[in-house]
Motif scaffolding. Structure first.
Motif, PDB file in Angstrom:
ATOM      1  N   ASN A 107       4.821   3.866   8.987  1.00 44.72           N
ATOM      2  CA  ASN A 107       3.731   3.371   9.822  1.00 44.72           C
ATOM      3  C   ASN A 107       4.273   3.351  11.243  1.00 44.72           C
ATOM      4  O   ASN A 107       5.393   3.811  11.490  1.00 44.72           O
ATOM      5  CB  ASN A 107       3.291   1.969   9.362  1.00 44.72           C
TER       6      ASN A 107
ATOM      7  N   SER B  16      -3.528  -7.801  -8.262  1.00 44.07           N
ATOM      8  CA  SER B  16      -3.388  -7.399  -6.866  1.00 44.07           C
ATOM      9  C   SER B  16      -2.017  -7.862  -6.392  1.00 44.07           C
ATOM     10  O   SER B  16      -1.368  -8.692  -7.032  1.00 44.07           O
ATOM     11  CB  SER B  16      -4.487  -8.018  -5.988  1.00 44.07           C
TER      12      SER B  16
ATOM     13  N   THR C 223       0.588  -8.279  -2.600  1.00 41.85           N
ATOM     14  CA  THR C 223       0.630  -8.277  -1.146  1.00 41.85           C
ATOM     15  C   THR C 223       1.820  -7.485  -0.653  1.00 41.85           C
ATOM     16  O   THR C 223       2.852  -7.424  -1.312  1.00 41.85           O
ATOM     17  CB  THR C 223       0.695  -9.715  -0.588  1.00 41.85           C
ATOM     18  N   SER C 224       1.659  -6.876   0.520  1.00 46.54           N
ATOM     19  CA  SER C 224       2.752  -6.145   1.157  1.00 46.54           C
ATOM     20  C   SER C 224       3.492  -7.011   2.165  1.00 46.54           C
ATOM     21  O   SER C 224       4.338  -6.523   2.898  1.00 46.54           O
ATOM     22  CB  SER C 224       2.202  -4.905   1.875  1.00 46.54           C
TER      23      SER C 224
ATOM     24  N   GLU D 240      -3.628  -7.323   5.602  1.00 52.75           N
ATOM     25  CA  GLU D 240      -4.310  -7.636   4.353  1.00 52.75           C
ATOM     26  C   GLU D 240      -5.060  -8.960   4.509  1.00 52.75           C
ATOM     27  O   GLU D 240      -4.521  -9.911   5.055  1.00 52.75           O
ATOM     28  CB  GLU D 240      -3.313  -7.750   3.191  1.00 52.75           C
TER      29      GLU D 240
ATOM     30  N   CYS E 202      -6.726  -3.461  -4.228  1.00 53.58           N
ATOM     31  CA  CYS E 202      -5.854  -3.277  -3.066  1.00 53.58           C
ATOM     32  C   CYS E 202      -6.592  -3.700  -1.799  1.00 53.58           C
ATOM     33  O   CYS E 202      -7.694  -3.214  -1.521  1.00 53.58           O
ATOM     34  CB  CYS E 202      -5.406  -1.826  -2.951  1.00 53.58           C
TER      35      CYS E 202
ATOM     36  N   HIS F 284      -4.970  -3.648   1.279  1.00 54.64           N
ATOM     37  CA  HIS F 284      -4.195  -3.114   2.400  1.00 54.64           C
ATOM     38  C   HIS F 284      -5.097  -2.323   3.340  1.00 54.64           C
ATOM     39  O   HIS F 284      -5.744  -1.363   2.932  1.00 54.64           O
ATOM     40  CB  HIS F 284      -3.082  -2.217   1.856  1.00 54.64           C
ATOM     41  N   LYS F 285      -5.151  -2.742   4.619  1.00 56.49           N
ATOM     42  CA  LYS F 285      -5.860  -1.988   5.651  1.00 56.49           C
ATOM     43  C   LYS F 285      -4.818  -1.552   6.671  1.00 56.49           C
ATOM     44  O   LYS F 285      -4.289  -2.367   7.417  1.00 56.49           O
ATOM     45  CB  LYS F 285      -6.938  -2.833   6.314  1.00 56.49           C
ATOM     46  N   SER F 286      -4.507  -0.286   6.668  1.00 52.76           N
ATOM     47  CA  SER F 286      -3.427   0.228   7.512  1.00 52.76           C
ATOM     48  C   SER F 286      -3.654  -0.133   8.973  1.00 52.76           C
ATOM     49  O   SER F 286      -4.734   0.093   9.527  1.00 52.76           O
ATOM     50  CB  SER F 286      -3.338   1.741   7.368  1.00 52.76           C
TER      51      SER F 286
ATOM     52  N   PRO G  69      -1.177   2.735   0.870  1.00 56.48           N
ATOM     53  CA  PRO G  69      -0.581   1.604   0.152  1.00 56.48           C
ATOM     54  C   PRO G  69       0.213   2.060  -1.066  1.00 56.48           C
ATOM     55  O   PRO G  69      -0.335   2.672  -1.991  1.00 56.48           O
ATOM     56  CB  PRO G  69      -1.793   0.760  -0.260  1.00 56.48           C
TER      57      PRO G  69
ATOM     58  N   LYS H  16       1.368   0.293  -3.342  1.00 57.58           N
ATOM     59  CA  LYS H  16       0.977  -0.435  -4.553  1.00 57.58           C
ATOM     60  C   LYS H  16      -0.057   0.361  -5.353  1.00 57.58           C
ATOM     61  O   LYS H  16      -0.050   0.333  -6.580  1.00 57.58           O
ATOM     62  CB  LYS H  16       0.412  -1.807  -4.172  1.00 57.58           C
TER      63      LYS H  16
ATOM     64  N   ALA I 265     -10.164  -0.314  -3.845  1.00 61.11           N
ATOM     65  CA  ALA I 265      -9.360  -0.403  -2.629  1.00 61.11           C
ATOM     66  C   ALA I 265     -10.263  -0.516  -1.409  1.00 61.11           C
ATOM     67  O   ALA I 265     -11.311   0.145  -1.336  1.00 61.11           O
ATOM     68  CB  ALA I 265      -8.450   0.814  -2.497  1.00 61.11           C
TER      69      ALA I 265
END
Length: 479
Positions: A183, A307, A309-310, A315, A380, A382-384, A391, A393, A406
Motif C-alpha cells: 500500500n 471476520s 481485522t487488519s 476498516e 471483509c 477492509h477499505k483500501s 485484503p 484475509k 466484502a
C-alpha cells in the motif's frame, strides 16, 4: 577491543558525515585537502563495508517495521527463500509468534527489534522526530552488524524511515534493495490526519523520493503496478497474494477438535441444552460419537460467520454491527433464518442480541486457518486507503473455499467477482440483505452460498509457491 560489527557501524556513520563534509567543501571552498582526505577514507570505509564471502549471494534480509506474526506475506517470502536455499535473516517486531513453519525452518534466523518510542514530553512533532532518528540508528546498527546480504527485501508500509535506511545500507554494502509495496504509507496516515497535514505531505514526499531508488519492486495488484509506473516512475512486478497450502477446507474431526478447545474458554462455542450423554461429545456446531469416533455437524447448529481485522484504520466494524442488528430484526419479524455466531479475530466488540452472538477469541497462528476452513461465511470490511491493495484475509478465505461478503472499493474486482465467488456491498443495509439471502437455505448446501463454495473449489489458481517462483525468483537472479 571493538568488534567488527561496531567498526562497520562506525564506518557507515563516518561515511555519511564524510559525504556531507565533501559536499560542504566542494561548494566553492578553495581548500582541497580535506576533500581528498575524506574521499580516500570514505572509499576505504566502503571497501570494508562491501566485504563479501562465498555465502553472500545466498543470504537475504527480509525486513518488516512491524509485527512479524501479523505479516503473513513476508513470512511466506521468508519460507519461499529458504526453500530455494537462501539463508534468511528475518528482522522485525516479535509481538506475535510467527507461524510454526517459520520457527522450525533452520535457514530462517529471526532478529527481533524493539518498537522505538520517541521523547514523551513536549509537542507531538518532537516525539515523532526523535522516534524517526532513534529508528534510523537502530536499523543502521542491526543491518550493518549482520553479514553482507545479497538483497534486502522490505515491506512498505510501514516504510518511514526504513526505506531510506535500507537503501543506504544497500549502497554501502553493494546489496540490492527490493521493496514489496502492499500500500502507500501516506494514504494510511491521511485517514487519521487528513491529506493536507504536514506530516502526511512529508510522508508522501518521502515515499515518492526514496521509493524509486530500489533496485526491484513488487506490488500486490495490477492497479498498483499501473499507478507506480504512471505516478512514481517505478516499474513493479505484480505478485498477487495466494493462500499457502495450510489454508484449505477443514476436515470434520479437526473442526470438532477446534470447537471443543474454544468451548473451554468461550461460551459461544459450548453446546446449548441439557443433553446428558457421556458417549457423545458436543459443541454448538458439532458432535462426536466417542465409541465410533464419528463426527457430524449438528442439523440445528447456528451459522458460523467470520471476520477479522487488519489493525488499520481503513476498516469500520460499525457496518458489521449494524448489519447484525438488522439480521436480528429479520428473525424477530418471522424470517426463517439460522442463529449466528459471529467470530471476529483481532478485535474486541460488544453487542447484545438474542439470535446473534459475537465472539472475539485469541487464536494461535495454527488455529486461524482451521477456523477459516470451518466457517460458513466470511465478511471483509477492509477499505483500501489507496484503493490499490487487496485484503489478504479474503485471499485466505478463498483458499479455504469460504464465500465472502466484502465492502466495495476501487480494485476489489481483481479478487472478488460479484455473484461468482462472493458478494460486494456498500453499506450495512446491503450487507444485512446479503446475509439474509445467503443464509436462507442454511444448513443446506443449495442456494447461492453453496454455489459460491463450489465455484471456489473448482477455480483454485496457482498457489503461493508457484506464483513466487514465477515472479520473484527471477528478480533475485537478475543482474
Amino acid at each position: 577491543m571493538a568488534t567488527p560489527s561496531t567498526c562497520t557501524t562506525f564506518l557507515a556513520v563516518f561515511a555519511l558525515i564524510s559525504a556531507l563534509l565533501i559536499g560542504f567543501y566542494g561548494a566553492g571552498s578553495g581548500v582541497t585537502w580535506p576533500v581528498v582526505f575524506l574521499t580516500a577514507l570514505t572509499g576505504l570505509g566502503s571497501l570494508w563495508l562491501r566485504r563479501r564471502d562465498g555465502g553472500t549471494d545466498r543470504r537475504v534480509c527480509v525486513l518488516v517495521l512491524g509485527d512479524l506474526g501479523r505479516s503473513p506475506r513476508m513470512q511466506y517470502h521468508a519460507l519461499s527463500l529458504s526453500k530455494h536455499g537462501y539463508n534468511v535473516t528475518f528482522v522485525g517486531f516479535l509481538d506475535t509468534k510467527p507461524h510454526q513453519e517459520v520457527l522450525r525452518e533452520e535457514k530462517i534466523k529471526l532478529v527481533p527489534i524493539a518498537e522505538v518510542k520517541g521523547v514523551r514530553v513536549g509537542p507531538k512533532i518532537l516525539t515523532y522526530v526523535t522516534k524517526v532518528i532513534l529508528q534510523c540508528l537502530q536499523l543502521l546498527y542491526v543491518l550493518l552488524r549482520m553479514e553482507t546480504q545479497s538483497h534486502i527485501l522490505m515491506q512498505n508500509p510501514p516504510g518511514l524511515p526504513g526505506i531510506a535506511v535500507a537503501w543506504l545500507v544497500c549502497v554501502l554494502r553493494g546489496s540490492r534493495f527490493v521493496i514489496d509495496w502492499h500500500n502507500y504509507g501516506y494514504t494510511i496516515m491521511a485517514l487519521s490526519h487528513g491529506d493536507t497535514h504536514p506530516v502526511v505531505r512529508l510522508a508522501k514526499w518521502y515515499e515518492h523520493f526514496f521509493g524509486p531508488l530500489a533496485s526491484r519492486n513488487l506490488c500486490v495488484t495490477n492497479a498498483m503496478k499501473d499507478d507506480l509506473q504512471k505516478n512514481w516512475g517505478i516499474k513493479a512486478t505484480t505478485l498477487y497474494d495466494c493462500p499457502p497450502s495450510i489454508f484449505r477446507e477443514t476436515p470434520l474431526k479437526l473442526q470438532h477438535g477446534l470447537f471443543m478447545r474454544l468451548a473451554n474458554t468461550y461460551p459461544q462455542f459450548q453446546s446449548r441444552g441439557c443433553e446428558e450423554d457421556k458417549q457423545v461429545e458436543r459443541s454448538v456446531f458439532s458432535e462426536c460419537d466417542l465409541c465410533e469416533e464419528a463426527v457430524t455437524l449438528r442439523a440445528e447448529r447456528p451459522a458460523l460467520l467470520l471476520s477479522s481485522t487488519s489493525w488499520t484504520e481503513d476498516e469500520d466494524f460499525s457496518v458489521l454491527l449494524k448489519a447484525l442488528e438488522d439480521y436480528e430484526g429479520f428473525i424477530k419479524a418471522g424470517a426463517s433464518l439460522p442463529s449466528l455466531v459471529c467470530v471476529i479475530t483481532g478485535n474486541s466488540l460488544h453487542c447484545t442480541l438474542e439470535h446473534v452472538q459475537i465472539c472475539t477469541p485469541w487464536l494461535e497462528a495454527e488455529d486461524y486457518p482451521v477456523l477459516l476452513g470451518s466457517a460458513d461465511l466470511g465478511v471483509c470490511l477492509h477499505k483500501s486507503s489507496s484503493g490499490l491493495d487487496l485484503p489478504m484475509k479474503v485471499v485466505d478465505m478463498f483458499g479455504c473455499c469460504l464465500p465472502v461478503c466484502a465492502i466495495h472499493f476501487h480494485c476489489l474486482h481483481e479478487l472478488v467477482k460479484h455473484e461468482e465467488n462472493g458478494l460486494i456491498f456498500r453499506d450495512a443495509q446491503e450487507l444485512a440483505e446479503q446475509l439474509k439471502s445467503l443464509l436462507s437455505e442454511f444448513p443446506g448446501s443449495g442456494g447461492q452460498l453453496g454455489a459460491f463454495r463450489r465455484t471456489l473449489r473448482h477455480s483454485r489458481g496457482p498457489g503461493w509457491d508457484e506464483n513466487w517462483d514465477q515472479n520473484v525468483l527471477p528478480l533475485l537472479s537478475a543482474p
